[in-house]
Design a protein around this motif. Structure first.
Motif, PDB file in Angstrom:
ATOM      1  N   UNK C  97       0.900  -1.240  -0.027  1.00 26.35           N
ATOM      2  CA  UNK C  97      -0.076  -0.050   0.069  1.00 26.35           C
ATOM      3  C   UNK C  97       1.014   1.233  -0.116  1.00 26.35           C
TER       4      UNK C  97
ATOM      5  N   UNK D 133      -4.731 -12.606  -2.236  1.00 21.80           N
ATOM      6  CA  UNK D 133      -4.924 -11.053  -2.314  1.00 21.80           C
ATOM      7  C   UNK D 133      -3.349 -10.653  -2.828  1.00 21.80           C
ATOM      8  N   UNK D 137      -2.910  -8.497  -6.828  1.00 22.41           N
ATOM      9  CA  UNK D 137      -2.780  -6.891  -6.991  1.00 22.41           C
ATOM     10  C   UNK D 137      -1.911  -6.862  -7.899  1.00 22.41           C
TER      11      UNK D 137
ATOM     12  N   UNK E 111     -15.642  -0.818   4.243  1.00 29.73           N
ATOM     13  CA  UNK E 111     -14.953  -2.045   4.579  1.00 29.73           C
ATOM     14  C   UNK E 111     -15.506  -2.194   6.088  1.00 29.73           C
TER      15      UNK E 111
ATOM     16  N   UNK F 169      -6.920  -8.368   4.508  1.00 33.48           N
ATOM     17  CA  UNK F 169      -8.185  -8.108   3.777  1.00 33.48           C
ATOM     18  C   UNK F 169      -8.596  -6.593   3.875  1.00 33.48           C
ATOM     19  N   UNK F 170      -8.312  -6.181   4.910  1.00 30.57           N
ATOM     20  CA  UNK F 170      -8.605  -4.686   5.290  1.00 30.57           C
ATOM     21  C   UNK F 170      -7.641  -3.814   4.301  1.00 30.57           C
ATOM     22  N   UNK F 171      -6.413  -3.942   4.442  1.00 26.86           N
ATOM     23  CA  UNK F 171      -5.610  -3.492   3.760  1.00 26.86           C
ATOM     24  C   UNK F 171      -5.460  -3.485   2.255  1.00 26.86           C
ATOM     25  N   UNK F 172      -5.514  -4.719   1.875  1.00 25.53           N
ATOM     26  CA  UNK F 172      -5.625  -4.826   0.341  1.00 25.53           C
ATOM     27  C   UNK F 172      -7.069  -5.034  -0.382  1.00 25.53           C
ATOM     28  N   UNK F 173      -7.781  -5.575   0.462  1.00 23.95           N
ATOM     29  CA  UNK F 173      -9.320  -5.201  -0.102  1.00 23.95           C
ATOM     30  C   UNK F 173      -9.656  -5.989  -1.269  1.00 23.95           C
ATOM     31  N   UNK F 174      -8.819  -6.501  -1.745  1.00 24.09           N
ATOM     32  CA  UNK F 174      -9.224  -7.045  -3.308  1.00 24.09           C
ATOM     33  C   UNK F 174     -10.365  -8.460  -3.129  1.00 24.09           C
ATOM     34  N   UNK F 175     -10.259  -9.280  -1.947  1.00 30.24           N
ATOM     35  CA  UNK F 175     -11.322 -10.167  -1.872  1.00 30.24           C
ATOM     36  C   UNK F 175     -12.523  -9.634  -1.552  1.00 30.24           C
ATOM     37  N   UNK F 176     -12.768  -8.646  -0.977  1.00 27.41           N
ATOM     38  CA  UNK F 176     -13.628  -8.190  -0.324  1.00 27.41           C
ATOM     39  C   UNK F 176     -14.398  -7.559  -1.510  1.00 27.41           C
ATOM     40  N   UNK F 177     -13.801  -6.900  -2.336  1.00 30.20           N
ATOM     41  CA  UNK F 177     -14.766  -6.163  -3.527  1.00 30.20           C
ATOM     42  C   UNK F 177     -15.077  -7.564  -4.404  1.00 30.20           C
ATOM     43  N   UNK F 178     -14.413  -8.706  -4.440  1.00 34.76           N
ATOM     44  CA  UNK F 178     -14.695  -9.740  -5.170  1.00 34.76           C
ATOM     45  C   UNK F 178     -16.040 -10.003  -4.627  1.00 34.76           C
ATOM     46  N   UNK F 179     -16.010 -10.218  -3.371  1.00 37.85           N
ATOM     47  CA  UNK F 179     -17.191 -10.839  -2.627  1.00 37.85           C
ATOM     48  C   UNK F 179     -18.143  -9.935  -3.098  1.00 37.85           C
ATOM     49  N   UNK F 180     -17.979  -8.585  -2.724  1.00 37.42           N
ATOM     50  CA  UNK F 180     -19.199  -7.781  -2.807  1.00 37.42           C
ATOM     51  C   UNK F 180     -20.023  -7.868  -4.312  1.00 37.42           C
ATOM     52  N   UNK F 182     -19.918 -10.205  -6.040  1.00 40.77           N
ATOM     53  CA  UNK F 182     -20.274 -11.530  -5.996  1.00 40.77           C
ATOM     54  C   UNK F 182     -21.663 -11.396  -5.319  1.00 40.77           C
ATOM     55  N   UNK F 183     -21.885 -10.989  -4.339  1.00 42.88           N
ATOM     56  CA  UNK F 183     -23.164 -10.774  -3.540  1.00 42.88           C
ATOM     57  C   UNK F 183     -24.112  -9.994  -4.099  1.00 42.88           C
TER      58      UNK F 183
END
Lengths: 503, 109, 116, 140, 496, 185, 159, 91
Positions: C97, D133, D137, E111, F169-180, F182-183
């Protein structure tokens, strides 16, 4: 109303009215009348305590256990009674005066002004009723902070600067000296209760006693002992009602009251008299008296002159305390009252002149007696009272102080008192004289500035009476009258104070 | 029992020797690509012999089975790794130091 | 023979300190993390070293009468290793980051970027 | 990298055994070295290997990130839940002996099994999703 | 109910611990928030319950897994850590109320559910560090809280948050590693990890150099964590650039818990005699503490970013706590403990107030806050009260702390310390008043011109803490009483 | 035979020292990471020598495996060259030397390496060794201690890993976006 | 499907060989694990002929001894050269074609080349292998195509 | 017997390590590390026999696996071309 209830009620009234006053901000008339009602109620309640005090019964009240073993507790004893009476009584007068002044001056944020005013009065009452040093300290600090918004009310750069000095000196001294002394006392004695005869005897000895006294004396920055007096003139940036009440009555009197109380109830005058610990303090106080009088003479700004006059007068009281004799204490106590009435009159007048004629410099005030006769007469009376000329209240306190000095064998301070009175005459009397008799006295050097201000001066030379609003003139006449009354009815005051020293 | 001990001793020693030779090769050989061969020695025969020697020691037990597994996997992976490194080196532009002398002269020796 | 009993510790101290030095001296964030890992790994060695009993074997029950090394440091270090990798992962995520935000992973350049 | 035949073929042969080995380590932690954590790391390594060879996107289809996230939570819950079960069964937190009142040793065994499984699941999924992750990137 | 009472110590930790993964499963942000709020308040209730139990029955020992202490891990709750538990869970619960509105304004992306997860984990970690009676367990939970803190800090909108978080990560990990080395050395000499057991078994070997080294490493490691000057470098940036919620929570709790661990180790394990009578740690702590007070306060005066300003003030406040530790008396420790609580409450409130400003203005640069007092009177009033407390004005909690600290210094006869402590608080006047003047003595302009008061959801938690500041400032019997009980327990040592 | 293990122990320690110096001196981050991975591997070997097989297992899997992979993945994004340090690094060296000296000083009173009489082998651990077989019924003492006696630490450890996952997850957030995505779909 | 089945069988066999503890519980875990792994493998698509070349096993049994012998020979050769003070080597790159049908075969060939010291497969593109040979002899050996043929035959018969 | 083998393995490791430390190219280092890695496998296998507890071969197994994965990761890294710039890093 039992004394206990009266105590609580008188403490809570102003603070309870504070928010109400604040809420009524949009309706000035309601707000102002509420303020007066609060003042009257408070004063009435305080008065109901008088019999209890005179009967010797001390109403005591523990409110909060502040820290284990140390409660915020209150009681009423004669000295506090006096101070409470003065503060709450003059609050009413000042409020009335304040409405006139604030409206006449179109001041901003009047609501906030009256709110903090109420808080300050509570704090002053808290100081008056304090049962122990801690409580006293607490309210002392609350007083400092609640008056800060009043001092800086104008929000100009000047106000800001004045506020900084005000807060800076008061907080620095109280935190670094007074608090240290308080905690030291507590650590040394295990108690902070104000006890007749003092609590230090046997617990603190020798040089420590000197240090402690110094910490207390200088720590009470509100007593304006030199060299910590700078805040007082600086605070004169405040609107005049503030200067009047807080810097003639509540704040400065809280300071000297603290000194008195500490000397009487913490050190005990016997201890001081025996050890002579306070002799140096007499000299400091005496020095302050003389030097600040001299400085006052150089000031052309009326409020600044009055401020230095206050510094000087406050040191009378400190001197009285430091003398550590019965008469000294009584004189000091009485001077709280006498000076309050005298000085508040003077400040009221200064404010009235400012509102009516927009004049702040003494050199501009030549001949204004025609336009503002009542005001200037009141000013004259107030000035005489401050100087200590019979038949005005101020003469009593000076008398007792002189007695105290003689008692203590410190004749030099009798001389100091004399010199100071002379100096008072020199810087106060010319103002009314020249107001009524322009050209009667040679113009002081500072008058030269008037020429540059010609347009302004003109304004003052209109014909006929141009008094300030009645709401202002009324109170100042009342306090001036009070000065006279106090000469003739000094007896009750004396009787109230005397029990402190067992007379 | 005796013979197996001796046999395993011999095998282990041989393995050890090959290992060390490979190690020496790693330093003697002139460039990266030829060093790969030195490494190859230790990985194939060196490791193989040592593991084999240990198998002899362990006899027919599960330990031997595990050793066999190790050897098998080693022999599967080590050429793969070697290849991967070599290929990467070439991709990165590292050129082997080839024999500049005439091919024939070498063949004659 | 037990080798003079403290040499091991001294080497371990050297290892720890070299890790510590890397962390402190470099301005490169990745290398800082590597230094940190080095430091931590060396601390693990320190713990394990003190759990060793001369003549003992791994603390997995075998024939009665066997002497075992101390299992407790092992347990502690298992935990510590996990903590180490967790820290590394978080640190690396942060580094990425930072690289994205600043375009550099050098300490002084980051500071320079902030000042300008 | 799947266009590199050598790596691809070898990896394909390899991965099932790696995963099996991870599970072996998981379930033999009682008897030899190993346990949930090691197993988790090895299992994650297998998935990482797969991702290295066949690409992260392909790997994500096998191990869905959302499922991974749920499993992350599940692992912790399994562990803590075993502890809470100890409380509910009348023991202290994590008192596996309480899981089987008749045979505390069996209870211990059961408890260890469960918590190791919890550890294994969490570690696998955290490591894998961390790698996903990271590798997904884009280079800045 | 009986079951809950009996297992209160572990539930205190396990409830938020289990809640954290559940948050991931719940996923929907509002749901997660409600859930987290319920959990944190339940934790507060449990902390209260524990305190009552401790007060009525004396220290509680809970054996995890049913194993007796030196063999298993023990939870040990006594007056000291019950107090800290209340503190942490109080702040955690109140700040969480504040979170939704604030993070929507500050988090770069949605988040939220992860945010709450991390928050709960941090919460769990801090509680776990506090309650445990096992030296190594402290480290584990220290890392739980640290790791989540790093992530939380990095959530700040400014990119500097990342650099700050990384710096904290490096420093924090070095600190933790030093701590582990220290524990390792102690373990080496005693063979146990249970604190109480360690305290006993340490006595015969106190004179060894190894224990001295352990002592030094623990000191340095913990000092890093509690940001003792001059090891505070990570703190200002971390506090300044983290989201306001995070700053409030961390500033109010993290260093406090470290201070507690510090106390636990030096008073509880090494024992007062060793740490102070033999090694004279006080000659190290008191000067450093005072130096920290003065340097950090002076730096604070020159800060233009309010969060940084308060961060430096936090360093200064840590200085006070350390001075209290160094005075080695019941009063001194009471001062430290009571200041732990007091500072947490007031600093939490102050940062929450800043959060309100950030939400409305998006900045806390002093230059852009002109006249904010007019536009956001309620918020600024909270700030002023908090500031007064920081100065140590009577009727605020700050005064109570100062009172005890100066008393302790005078009791010991170290009057220069007393004077310096008081002078230090004058610096607080300087930096607080700078803000007050900007807020009240300028006409609103620029960003402030059309700012509006923060929403009630933000103001309420802020004022809860301000209320606590004033209430406990007016009557400190509760806090000071508990602190004193704790201090006496600490002075008596940990050994049963 | 014992001499040999001690020798191996020392040899490995020396390897580690050489590797540590290499890491410190090397500027190419790529090499640094690889050497670090190897350092882990060697230290794992050392752990085996010191009877800590479980630890060795873990260290090998983590240090040489996952950790290296993660670091490499990071390097992919951040580049591999460390800038030459511009100013002399006296202060760190000083700090390190002081710290190290203190540690060495601390070692002087330590029980010697391998000494069976050391306090740690006398107090808590013996009980584990003696009764864990009967109490837990699992041969691997480390597992017994890890999962049962000190099972709570291990729960903490799991939570640490979980925290790291959440943090990444919080820092890089990739998977979360993926999940959303998806959701929502 | 049958391949998957064989995968499970082989995995389970491996499990049994590794495990050494034959209690119902452990074996049960083994079965579960094998099924799980097989499931994942099929999900990954790695249980195909390429990734699970079970059909080659019979022929491999014949091939491996030959390979081992080749390795030993090559080892001794290279070892001699390394120890020879003159270091008689002449590194060279050579390209050879693999005649195998598919990638699997070529991979076996390439790895066999690498396994024998003296030759290292540097690249495999299509059916062309780039080999780094340490000596002319090694190159010559390679060019005879002996190994290539054997590997081809390994696959060949199944058509 | 095992001791001698062990010694040989150690010597080989030292040699490999020397290559890893000396370079000169990055690939030499990787090669050295990779080779030393396989030697570690041997070391552990032999060590099991040396200490009389050879049932920890799982460890050796995992080393082989991880060595492989590590190398692949390295390769993947290089393929991205990042290293091309600084292939010969000299010292």
């Amino acid at each position: 109303m039992t004394p206990h209830t009266a105590l609580i009620v008188s403490l809570l009234l102003p603070i309870a009215f504070g928010p109400i006053i604040a809420l009524c901000g949009s309706r000035p008339n309601l707000r102002d009348s509420l303020t007066v009602v609060a003042g009257l109620l408070t004063f009435g309640t305080v008065c109901t305590l008088i019999p209890a005090v005179q009967a010797g019964g001390v109403a005591e009240l523990n409110v909060l256990e502040f820290v284990p073993g140390l409660a915020l507790s209150f009681h009423v004893e004669p000295l506090g009674m006096i101070f409470a009476l003065v503060a709450s009584g003059l609050w009413i007068v000042t409020s009335l005066y304040g409405f006139g002044y604030m409206r006449g001056h179109h001041e901003i944020d009047q609501t906030r002004f009256f709110f903090f005013f109420a808080v300050a009065i509570t704090a002053a009452l808290g100081v008056a009723y304090a049962r122990n040093l801690l409580t006293l300290f607490v309210f002392y600090e609350v007083l400092t902070f609640s008056t800060y918004p009043l001092v800086t009310h104008a929000r100009t750069t000047d106000a800001l600067r004045g506020g900084r000095v005000y807060l800076g000196i008061l907080v620095s001294t109280s935190v670094s000296f007074l608090l240290l002394a308080v905690i030291w006392t507590y650590v040394a004695t295990g108690t902070l209760d104000f006890t007749p005869g003092g609590i230090l005897a046997g617990n603190v000895e020798g040089n420590s006693l000197y240090v402690l006294l110094a910490l207390f004396a200088f720590g009470t920055g509100k007593a304006a002992l030199m060299p910590f007096h700078r805040w007082l003139p600086a605070a004169m940036v405040a609107p005049t009602p503030v200067s009047a009440l807080l810097h003639a009555v509540a704040v400065v009197k809280a300071g000297v009251f603290t000194v008195l109380k500490i000397i009487v109830y913490i050190f005990g005058i016997d201890l001081l008299a025996e050890t002579g610990t306070s002799v140096w303090l007499m000299y400091v106080a005496g020095g302050t008296v003389v030097i600040s009088s001299l400085i006052a003479m150089t000031k052309d700004n009326l409020k600044a002159r009055l401020a230095y006059s206050t510094v000087s007068q406050l040191s009378y009281i400190v001197l009285g305390a430091a003398l550590a004799t019965d008469w000294g204490i009584i004189g000091g106590g009485m001077h709280i009252v006498m000076h309050a009435f005298g000085k508040i009159t003077l400040f009221f007048c200064a404010g009235a002149i400012n509102v009516a004629l927009h004049k702040t410099e003494i050199s501009d005030m030549v001949g204004i007696g025609k336009q503002m006769p009542f005001t200037m007469i009141a000013f004259f009376i107030g000035a005489l009272s401050v100087i200590g000329v019979p038949p005005l209240g101020g003469s009593w306190s000076k008398w007792y102080l002189a007695l105290g000095a003689v008692d203590a064998g410190q004749l030099v301070f009798v001389a100091v008192l004399m010199i100071s009175s002379l100096l008072n005459i020199m810087y106060l009397i010319p103002i009314p004289i020249r107001a009524f008799f322009p050209g009667a006295l040679p113009k002081p050097a500072a008058a030269g500035t008037a020429a540059t201000d010609h347009g302004h001066t003109d304004h003052g030379h209109g014909d006929g009476i141009h008094e300030a609003p009645i709401l202002m003139v009324g109170p100042l006449l009342f306090t001036a009258f009070g000065c006279i009354v106090l000469f003739f009815y000094a007896e009750p005051v004396f009787r109230l104070i005397a029990p402190i020293v067992g007379r | 029992m005796e013979t197996i001990d001796i046999a395993s001793w011999v095998v282990l020693m041989l393995g050890a020797i090959f290992c060390v030779i490979g190690g020496i090769g790693l330093h003697r050989l002139p460039d990266f690509f030829s060093r790969l061969h030195g490494a190859g020695i230790t990985d194939t025969l060196g490791a193989g012999l040592i593991l084999f020697g240990l198998m002899l020691q362990a006899g027919l037990t599960l330990i031997t089975v595990k050793l066999v597994f190790i050897l098998a996997i080693l022999w599967l992976t080590s050429p793969t790794s070697t290849h991967a490194i070599a290929k990467a080196a070439r991709l990165a532009g590292l050129e082997p130091k080839l024999d500049t002398s005439d091919d024939a002269s070498e063949g004659a020796s | 023979m037990i080798l003079p009993g403290l040499i091991n510790y001294w080497v371990v101290v050297f290892l720890m300190m070299s890790g510590f030095y890397v962390v402190m001296s470099t301005g490169n964030l990745v290398k800082k993390m590597v230094g940190l890992t080095l430091f931590q790994t060396s601390v693990f060695i320190f713990y394990i070293t003190m759990g060793k009993v001369a003549g003992g074997t791994a603390p997995i029950l075998a024939a009665p009468g066997t002497s075992y090394s101390n299992p407790l440091p092992h347990v502690l270090i298992l935990t510590a290793i996990v903590v180490g990798i967790a820290t590394t992962a978080v640190g690396m995520a942060l580094i990425i980051r930072i690289k994205e935000a600043y375009g550099t992973i050098e300490d002084d350049e980051i500071q320079a970027a902030e000042q300008s | 990298m799947s266009d590199q035949p050598i790596l691809r073929v070898i990896a394909k042969m390899f991965i099932p055994f790696l995963m099996l080995f991870a599970l072996y380590v998981q379930f033999h932690g009682d008897f030899g070295p190993g346990g949930g954590f090691q197993a988790g790391v090895i299992f994650a390594a297998a998935l990482v290997l797969y991702a290295l060879i066949f690409g992260t996107e392909q790997a994500k289809r096998v191990a869905h990130p959302q499922a991974l996230q749920l499993l992350v939570a599940f692992g912790v819950l399994l562990y803590a839940g075993t502890g809470v079960a100890g409380i509910l069964m009348g023991g202290n937190f994590l008192d596996y002996g309480a899981l089987d009142h008749h045979d505390p040793v069996h209870g211990q065994h059961l408890g260890i099994l469960l918590v190791e499984l919890g550890v294994g699941i969490t570690v696998t999924t955290v490591m894998t999703s961390t790698f996903f992750i990271f590798s997904a990137r884009k280079k800045p | 109910m009986e079951l809950i009472n009996q297992h209160l110590p572990i539930l205190q930790i396990v409830v938020p611990l289990i809640a954290a993964p559940l948050c991931i499963i719940l996923r929907r942000r509002q749901l997660v928030w409600v859930f987290a709020v319920v959990v944190t308040w339940a934790c507060l209730a449990m902390a209260g319950g524990l305190m009552l139990q401790v007060l009525s029955q004396g220290p509680i020992s809970y054996h995890l897994g049913g194993w007796e202490p030196p063999w298993g891990i023990e939870y040990r709750v006594d007056a000291v850590n019950a107090f800290i538990l209340i503190l942490v869970s109080l702040i955690g619960a109140v700040v969480l109320l504040y979170a939704p509105a604030s993070i929507e304004a500050e988090l770069p992306e949605a988040r939220a559910s992860l945010f709450y997860t991390a928050y709960l984990l941090c919460f769990t970690g801090l509680l776990g560090m506090t309650i445990t009676g096992d030296a190594f367990n402290v480290f584990v939970f220290l890392e739980v809280s640290s790791l989540s803190t790093y992530a939380l800090i990095a959530m700040g909108t400014d990119r500097r948050a990342l650099a700050a978080s990384f710096q904290y990560l490096i420093m924090g990990t070095i600190g933790a590693t030093f701590f582990v080395i220290g524990i390792g050395l102690l373990y080496m000499m005693t063979g146990t990890l249970n604190m109480a057991d360690m305290a006993i078994r340490l006595q015969p070997v106190l004179a060894t150099r190894t224990v001295l080294a352990a002592f030094a490493f623990l000191t340095v490691g913990l000092s890093l964590k509690l940001a003792l000057f001059p090891l505070h470098l990570w703190l200002p940036n971390a506090y300044a650039y983290a989201p306001s919620v995070v700053t409030s929570f961390i500033a109010a709790t993290a260093t406090k818990v470290s201070v507690y661990v510090f106390l636990r180790f030096f008073y509880g394990i090494f024992g007062r005699e060793y740490a102070f009578d033999t090694l004279h740690l006080e000659y190290f702590l008191v000067p450093l503490g005072l130096l920290g007070v003065f340097v950090a306060s002076t730096v604070a005066v020159f800060q233009s970013n309010l969060k940084r300003l308060l961060a430096y003030s936090s360093i200064a406040q840590v200085g006070y706590m350390v001075v209290g530790i160094g005075l080695v008396s019941v009063t001194g420790l009471t001062a430290t403990l009571v200041h732990l609580f007091n500072h947490a409450v007031m600093k939490g409130a102050l940062f929450l107030a800043l959060g309100c400003i950030v939400m409305r203005l998006g900045t806390v640069e002093l230059g852009e806050l002109r006249g904010i007092g007019k536009r956001m009177p309620v918020t600024m009033a909270a700030f002023v009260f908090g500031g007064l407390s920081l100065i140590g004005v009577p009727l605020t909690v700050g005064f109570i702390s100062k009172w005890y600290l100066v008393s302790a210094a005078l009791e010991r006869g170290w009057w220069p310390v007393a004077v310096l402590v008081l002078l230090g608080s004058l610096l607080a006047v300087a930096y607080i008043w700078k803000v007050v003047e900007t807020a009240y003595f300028h006409e609103p302009e620029g960003k402030t011109a059309d700012a509006t008061e923060a929403p009630l959801t933000l103001l309420l938690p802020t004022w809860i803490l301000i209320g606590a500041t004033l209430y406990f400032g007016a009557t400190a019997t509760f806090t000071a009483g508990l602190a004193r009980a704790g201090a006496e327990a600490l002075m008596g040592g940990l050994a049963p | 035979m014992l001499e040999m293990t001690d020798l191996v122990d020392l040899a490995l320690l020396l390897f580690l020292a050489v590797l540590a110096i290499t890491i410190a001196k090397q500027r190419n981050l790529f090499v640094v990471v690889i050497v670090m991975g190897f350092y882990s591997l060697v230290s794992a070997a050392l752990f085996t020598v010191l009877d800590a097989v479980d630890v060795a297992f873990t260290e090998a899997a983590v240090g040489a495996g996952i950790s290296t992979v993660i670091m490499l993945a990071t390097l992919l994004m951040v580049g591999t060259e460390e800038k030459t340090p511009s100013q002399p690094r006296i202060l760190p060296l000083l700090a390190v030397v002081v710290t190290g000296a203190f540690l060495v000083f601390g070692t002087l009173d330590m029980p010697h390496y391998g000494d069976p009489q050391a306090p740690i082998h006398q107090h808590v651990a013996p009980r584990y060794i003696e009764v864990s077989g009967d109490e837990i019924g699992v041969p691997n003492i480390v597992t017994s201690v890890l999962a049962s006696y000190r099972g709570y630490d291990t729960l903490g450890e799991t939570v640490v890993i979980f925290t790291a996952g959440v943090a990444v997850l919080m820092l890089m957030g990739q998977a979360l976006r993926f999940r959303q995505r998806d959701g929502d779909a | 499907m049958s391949r998957l089945f064989s995968l499970v069988i082989i995995l389970f066999g491996t499990w049994l060989l590794w495990s050494g503890i034959y209690q119902p519980l452990t074996i049960g875990f083994g079965v579960g694990s094998c099924l799980f792994v097989a499931w994942l493998a099929s999900r990954m698509g790695i249980g195909d002929a390429e990734g699970h070349p079970v059909h080659l096993i019979p022929k491999l049994i014949l091939y491996i001894p030959w390979l081992v012998w080749a390795i030993v020979k090559a080892n001794i050769d290279v070892a001699r050269r390394i120890l020879n003070p003159r270091l008689p080597i002449s590194p060279r790159m050579v390209k050879v074609k693999g005649t195998q049908r598919d990638d699997l075969g070529r991979v076996i060939y390439a790895n066999s080349i690498t396994l024998t010291p003296g030759t290292v497969t540097v690249d495999l593109q299509g059916d062309e292998l780039t080999v780094h040979a340490l000596t002319a002899e090694a190159e010559a050996d390679l060019l005879t195509g002996d190994m290539d043929g054997r590997v081809t035959r390994l696959q060949g018969t199944k058509g | 017997m095992f001791a001698a083998t062990m010694a040989a393995v150690l010597v080989t490791m030292i040699l490999a390590l020397g290559r890893a430390v000396l370079g000169p190219t990055t690939y030499d280092r990787i090669l050295g590390v990779n080779m030393a890695g396989t030697k570690t496998v041997l070391l552990i296998a032999v060590l099991g026999f040396l200490t009389g507890r050879p049932d920890f071969l799982d460890l050796a197994l995992i080393y082989v696996f991880l060595n492989f994965i590590g190398t692949l990761a390295v390769l993947k890294f290089i393929e991205h071309g990042d290293l091309a710039r600084n292939a010969g890093d000299g010292e």
